[in-house]
Design an enzyme around this catalytic site. Structure first.
Site, short mmCIF file in Angstrom:
data_model
loop_
_atom_site.label_atom_id
_atom_site.label_comp_id
_atom_site.label_asym_id
_atom_site.label_seq_id
_atom_site.Cartn_x
_atom_site.Cartn_y
_atom_site.Cartn_z
N LYS A 1 1.16 -1.51 0.21
CA LYS A 1 0.01 -0.41 0.27
C LYS A 1 0.85 1.84 -0.10
O LYS A 1 0.13 2.08 -0.68
CB LYS A 1 -1.01 0.10 1.36
C1 LIG Z 1 -4.53 -4.37 1.43
C2 LIG Z 1 -3.61 -5.47 1.18
C3 LIG Z 1 -4.03 -6.57 0.24
C4 LIG Z 1 -5.05 -6.58 -0.56
O1 LIG Z 1 -5.30 -5.25 -1.47
P1 LIG Z 1 -7.09 -4.82 -2.86
O2 LIG Z 1 -6.68 -3.78 -3.05
O3 LIG Z 1 -7.24 -4.94 -1.44
O4 LIG Z 1 -7.06 -6.05 -3.63
C5 LIG Z 1 -3.60 -8.36 0.30
N1 LIG Z 1 -2.28 -8.10 0.63
C6 LIG Z 1 -2.33 -6.75 2.34
C7 LIG Z 1 -1.03 -7.08 2.36
C8 LIG Z 1 -2.23 -6.08 2.14
O5 LIG Z 1 -2.29 -4.64 2.96
#
Ligand SMILES: *Cc1c(COP(=O)(O)O)cnc(C)c1O
Length: 467
Positions: free
Chosen positions: A113
């Site tokens: 993220k």
């Molecule tokens: C947010 C997140 C996801 C999921 O991603 P999306 O974009 O919501 O599908 C998967 N793995 C981790 C470690 C995350 O922080």
């Protein structure tokens, strides 16, 4: 480039007009009126580019109301080896010929993220400064999103962050990561309750429209269009890293929750990147897998708590963007479908021509359980000497099920194992290594406010500390 709503009820807007907003005014999601389509020459010219150069080329096609020189400066300040601990920003690791891990988790909070959120922080600051405006970001987190937002917004002019988290419910590492921030514009509110209580408070405050307007309450949630745009970049970067020429096809496996990450892959494919398959991997919360297998989209009344917690969702908030494309960009159809979803129901596309198109868009899916996660973490460690986290393991497990001979498979690493120590110990009998500088994280002084699960109390706190 103009932006529309997936439900058709918003006048066209520019990138900066939708940058700070959440949902479109009609309850839909904002989406580009058309995806920029690349020529073969453009794709060829991009092959040798650095991450920042590539990010500039891609983001400027979506954010064409930001002067190019300004955007270039923003992108260059964001994607540095200093922040992402790698000159490649998103380095590719080869497990064996044709099988790769795309490292997206080398930013400040050790999860993918950061890649989008770091850009968002600089875009927010830039746009707010232009209008001499300010914003109070209010959010709820059970771990990853909150910390990525705080590390992206810390020290930014015109921005204050009020982040609600359930007291004592996050891992010691995640708690320390957030609560040790001492920046005066970051406010950690530890709510006596669970994540859903935090989420309910955010909803209650946002539904008080007068309060929301007066205190300029904003959000950085996963439906933010700029976040999706920023994520498009690493699909291109990875494609160039694992191929020798632009005629080859590559498949990507994506650990998925709210469908933001894989939605970016879909957009990259629509722009002309030669992607064979987009593999959607879910954990036990399999609402997306069910759709791609059966055509039925059925948000669940309850979310299961799993050992890949950042994928614990019962409703995939970005999914509406893909369905908009799937149904031929007809907002009337999307409206109909989400009327059922918003009323707590489901929809079934299996008997429609739309569902047959899923494969034209390259989508396949699969599910992974706790036992699969442990087995995959072990297998990757023993076979390739690489340690992967629980979310990445879901992606590798499902990715391998869909692997085809002769098509490189890139599995997206969405977090580092250091974030999920307990499950790594369970799988491997040893603790994961931590990146340099984080050894004493839990011992740093923490700064947070404990509060009852009470929206009025949170409002009073915002009033007392707002910009
Ligand atoms: C947010 C997140 C996801 C999921 O991603 P999306 O974009 O919501 O599908 C998967 N793995 C981790 C470690 C995350 O922080």
């Amino acid at each position: 480039m103009k932006y529309l709503s997936t439900r058709g009820g918003m006048p066209p807007k520019t990138f900066t007009e939708i940058l700070l907003g959440g949902l479109a005014t009609d309850g839909g999601l904002t989406i580009a009126e058309a995806y920029p389509r690349l020529t073969r020459d453009e794709l060829a010219a991009w092959r040798g580019m650095s991450y920042a150069e590539l990010a500039f080329e891609i983001v400027r096609r979506f954010a064409d109301d930001i002067p190019a020189a300004d955007l270039k400066d923003i992108v260059e300040r964001t994607y540095t080896a200093d922040i992402f601990h790698s000159a490649d920003i998103t380095p590719v690791k080869t497990l064996e010929p044709g099988l790769f891990i795309l490292g997206l988790s080398n930013g400040p909070t050790l999860a993918f993220k950061d890649v989008a959120m770091q850009l968002l922080g600089n875009l927010f600051e830039y746009v707010l400064a232009k209008d001499n405006a300010e914003i109070n970001i209010l959010g709820a987190t059970s771990g990853d999103t909150g910390s990525a937002a705080e590390y992206a917004m810390r020290g930014k002019r015109g921005i204050k962050v009020f982040m609600l988290s359930p007291v004592g419910k996050m891992s010691p590492f995640q708690t320390a990561q957030m609560y040790s921030l001492q920046d005066p514009n970051i406010f950690n509110i530890a709510v006596e309750g669970v994540f859903d209580d935090c989420q309910d408070i955010v909803k209650a405050v946002s539904n008080d429209l007068e309060f929301k307007a007066k205190y300029k309450i904003g959000a950085v949630n996963s439906i933010n269009w700029a976040r999706v745009t920023a994520q498009v970049v690493y699909y291109f970067k990875a494609y160039f890293a694992v191929t020798a020429g632009n005629d080859e096809e590559v498949s990507f496996s994506v650990p998925s929750g709210n469908f933001g990450n894989v939605c970016a892959g879909h957009i990259a494919r629509q722009m002309g990147l030669p992607i064979k398959k987009l593999i959607v991997a879910t954990n036990e919360n399999d609402v997306l897998d069910e759709f791609f297998r059966t055509g039925v989209y059925r948000p669940r009344p309850q979310t299961q708590h799993t050992s890949s917690p950042s994928m614990d969702i019962s409703k995939a908030s970005n999914f509406e963007r893909f369905v908009y494309d799937l149904v031929g960009r007809d907002p009337a159809v999307v409206n109909d479908l989400w009327k059922q979803v918003d009323a707590g129901g489901s929809f079934d596309l299996s008997q429609t021509p739309h569902f047959a198109k899923v494969k034209d868009f390259g989508f396949v899916s699969g599910e992974s359980s706790h036992a699969d996660r442990l087995a995959t973490i072990r297998k990757v460690y023993e076979q390739y000497g690489a340690m992967i986290d629980t979310h990445t393991a879901d992606g590798v497990k499902v990715g391998l099920e869909h692997r085809e001979a002769g098509v490189p498979l890139v599995c997206l690493e969405t977090a580092l194992p250091a974030k999920f120590e307990e499950t790594i110990r369970e799988a491997l009998g040893r603790a994961p290594e931590r990146p340099a500088g984080l050894d004493n994280l839990e011992k740093l002084p923490q700064r947070f406010e404990v509060m009852r699960a009470d929206a009025e109390a949170v409002k009073r706190y915002i009033v007392a500390h707002s910009v």
